[in-house]
Design an enzyme around this catalytic site. Structure first.
Site, PDB file in Angstrom:
ATOM      1  CB  CYS A  24      -0.973   0.002   1.176  1.00 44.75           C
ATOM      2  SG  CYS A  24      -0.203   0.364   2.754  1.00 44.75           S
ATOM      3  CB  CYS A  82       0.735  -2.709   6.610  1.00 45.66           C
ATOM      4  SG  CYS A  82       0.996  -1.121   5.850  1.00 45.66           S
TER       5      CYS A  82
END
Lengths: 203, 295
Positions: free
Chosen positions: B244, B266
């Protein structure tokens, strides 16, 4: 009404979810000192117990909880009978060994100091006082600060123990030892954990 | 609901819930202090989050929406099992979205998204006593907390500096709560410590095997221990998330092959997916639309 009927009736209609409902209100109140949390009437106890104080009793008391009741409550056979039947609590006459105190007449209550503050090793072994009051729009407005309060919170219960500010300052000074207060009014409760500081009083 | 008749709502019996609820109220009143409680056996082994599960079960109601994360992820074994457990025994709504949850049970991460007032974060804690590896006797650690005697912890951090040149503790980094109790934030990376400070959410900690519950109320001061010349610092990452593109989130390394290839993504899956849905792309992310086309 006959005493027996008053004793056996008026408990939670749904003991599991009613207790959860009241506990969440208590947790919310304890985590946000001075915040007024609405709770609908879930019990119909005999006087001088109020519906909310009785709901709190039914949520937190059982055979592992030692409870001290003030004279107005302990003098009523119906009120004591209701508490015993619906919670199975252990009653005590000694304020210093109570896990909880149930107080209907706040003006005549013993000093906060006379209740158990826990020990330095186990400050959790202290008394939680449940005070029955009328409302949260009393004449005196306290300003609160401390954990759980973003900036300040105003708080004005209709009844406060005598010399409350001095008593509370002494309670605060003993931290981590100390007592915690739960105020039960009509349809709403609020709490003052021992961490809360009173910074201002306005009449 | 008929096949649930053999279980009480949220698995625990009412007497157990009352006992845990009394402990939670005391824990909130004394931030950072470990309240002993009579931990029950749960239908999962110690170390799988029995403390967190008992706290969640005592707090949970039919109106709640539950999210469970394990190292930031909603889709790992521990998170999936505990979520399924509460769906079965309490029939509550569950979600993976941080913003929709009223109760978030976590194993070792705090969501990247700022938590809101009214949310409750429940931590699964293996060893609640921050002083345990320095002093094994419970009687002594109790006394040290009572006397606010935390010199030993500072010696430990100092020895880190003497040996490594910096404080080498990277997870379960000790904090001081409201200027009084030193507390173990559970084995969250120290990256998450600043999120505990003045958080609008209520934080509850349950240690099942060690039989302790503790809490941090909302808007409470939580300070990571440090020294003036060695101030507390969080981990930083040299590259953004490969999926992302987020900078400043906590990253996990994922091994890609047996030639040393890896990617950093993440650890908070909801945060990462949310960003990807909004069109953010990292270096190794599929082009927008291709993932949907493949499905």
């Amino acid at each position: 009404m006959r005493v027996e009927t008053q004793v056996f009736e008026g408990g939670f209609s749904d003991s599991v979810l009613n207790a959860q409902n009241v506990f969440r209100a208590l947790m919310d109140a304890m985590a946000n000192p001075g915040r007024i949390v609405d709770v609908s009437d879930l019990t119909t106890p005999p006087a001088p117990l109020t519906p909310l104080a009785a709901s709190i009793a039914a949520t937190l008391f059982d055979h592992d909880a030692t409870v001290w009741c003030d004279r107005a409550i302990s003098g009523s056979a119906a009120a004591v009978g209701w508490l015993k039947f619906h919670t199975g609590l252990e009653l005590t006459g000694d304020t210093a060994e109570a896990d909880f105190a149930l107080i209907s007449d706040v003006n005549a209550m013993p000093s906060l100091e006379s209740f158990c503050r826990g020990t330095a090793e186990y400050p959790d072994r202290s008394t939680t006082l449940i005070l029955q009051i009328d409302s949260f729009d009393g004449a005196d407005v306290l300003t609160l600060e401390g954990p759980g309060i973003k900036e300040t919170q105003s708080f004005s219960p209709s009844h406060l123990p005598r010399m409350f500010r001095d008593q509370w300052a002494a309670n605060r000074a003993a931290f981590p030892r100390g007592v915690d207060l739960v105020f039960a009014a009509k349809g709403a409760l609020a709490a003052l954990p021992r961490t809360t500081r009173i910074t201002k009083t306005e009449a | 609901m008929t096949d649930l008749a053999t279980y009480n709502f949220a698995y625990l019996d009412e007497q157990t819930k009352r006992m845990i609820r009394r402990a939670i109220l005391k824990a909130i009143a004394i931030p950072g202090y470990q309240v002993p409680f009579a931990s029950r056996e749960m239908p999962m082994p110690y170390g799988w989050g029995t403390g967190g599960v008992q706290v969640t079960a005592a707090v949970l109601g039919p109106d709640d929406t539950l999210k469970v994360i394990d190292q930031g992820a909603d889709d790992t074994t521990n998170a999936v099992s505990i979520r399924a457990f509460f769906q079965k025994v309490a029939n509550v709504r569950v979600t993976t979205k941080t913003s929709e949850a009223t109760i978030i049970q976590t194993r070792h991460r705090i969501p990247e998204m700022q938590l809101q007032a009214g949310q409750t974060l429940v931590y699964q804690v293996p060893i609640p006593e921050p002083l345990r590896f320095l002093e094994p006797r419970e009687t002594e650690t109790r006394k040290m907390h009572a006397l606010e005697e935390y010199g030993l912890m500072h010696v430990k951090l100092y020895e880190d500096i003497a040996r490594h040149g910096h404080i080498a503790t990277t997870y379960a980094y000790p904090v001081k709560v409201e200027g009084r109790y030193v507390m173990d934030p559970s084995p969250t990376p120290k990256f998450d410590n600043p999120k505990m400070h003045m958080s609008p959410a209520l934080q509850l900690f349950g240690a099942g095997r060690e039989k302790r519950i503790y809490a941090i109320p909302p808007y409470t001061e939580v300070v990571s221990l440090d020294f003036e010349d060695h101030p507390f610092e969080i981990q930083t990452f040299s590259q953004p998330c490969a999926l992302c593109g987020a900078k400043g989130s906590y990253l996990d390394e994922v091994i890609l092959d047996d030639k040393g290839g890896s990617m950093f993504v993440c650890s908070d899956t909801d945060f990462c997916e949310d960003r990807q849905a909004k069109g953010h792309r990292g270096a190794l992310a599929p082009e927008a639309g291709t993932a949907e086309a493949a499905e």
